[in-house]
Design a protein around this motif. Structure first.
Motif: not given
Length: 172
Positions: A13-17, A126-132
């Motif tokens: 959805e937001h490029a982390a994968t 794997f761990g994901g990512s949600i940043t500002s």
């Protein structure tokens, strides 16, 4: 030995994968596999219509609220007849905490079903990512309340990709 062609596809959805998929593709390429990084065969799952020209497939999806990204699921379903006849590995990304580093996280129900129907060799979370920089109100709220971060571990991703390379090399 001829180079084996590997497709790495992802639903995100937001490029982390996508970042995880790209890292897997680069590692497979460095290991001597034709992981079509150049020319690109790290592809969004919705762009994958035919897997017959690949010797192996890695398919990943982001997890949202305990569900695997629909794009990854549809890719698996759309290509199921051909995926069943080649080695397949699945991955998920999503926990925005260190839990994926602390212990193996079993696949969510939909991924477990895909593993069974495709006879997938393995699944890893794997761990994901949600940043500002992650768009969306929920992401912004999580970051604002100190729940965000980038929990993707490059070394763990590379180790898994090397494992895939070794398994493919053994399939002569």
């Amino acid at each position: 030995m001829t180079s084996k062609r590997v497709l790495v596809a992802y639903g995100t959805e937001h490029a982390a994968t996508a970042g995880i998929a790209e890292q897997i593709g680069v590692t497979l390429h460095e290991d001597g596999l034709d992981a079509v990084v150049l020319p690109a065969v790290v592809l969004p799952a919705d762009d994958v219509d035919d897997v017959r020209s690949y010797d192996g497939v890695v398919l990943g999806g982001a997890l949202y609220a305990g569900h695997w990204r629909r794009k990854a699921k549809r890719c698996a379903e759309r290509n199921a007849d051909h995926l069943k006849h080649r080695p397949v590995w699945l991955f998920s990304s999503g926990p925005v905490d260190s839990s994926a580093e602390q212990h193996d996280i079993p696949p969510v129900r939909a991924v477990a079903q895909q593993m069974e129907s495709l006879a997938a060799r393995e699944h890893v979370t794997f761990g994901g990512s949600i940043t500002s920089h992650t768009p969306g109100l929920i992401a912004k709220a999580l970051v604002r309340h100190g729940k965000g971060g980038d929990f993707r571990n490059p070394e763990r991703i590379q180790t898994w990709a090397h494992h895939i390379s070794a398994e493919l090399a053994a399939l002569n």
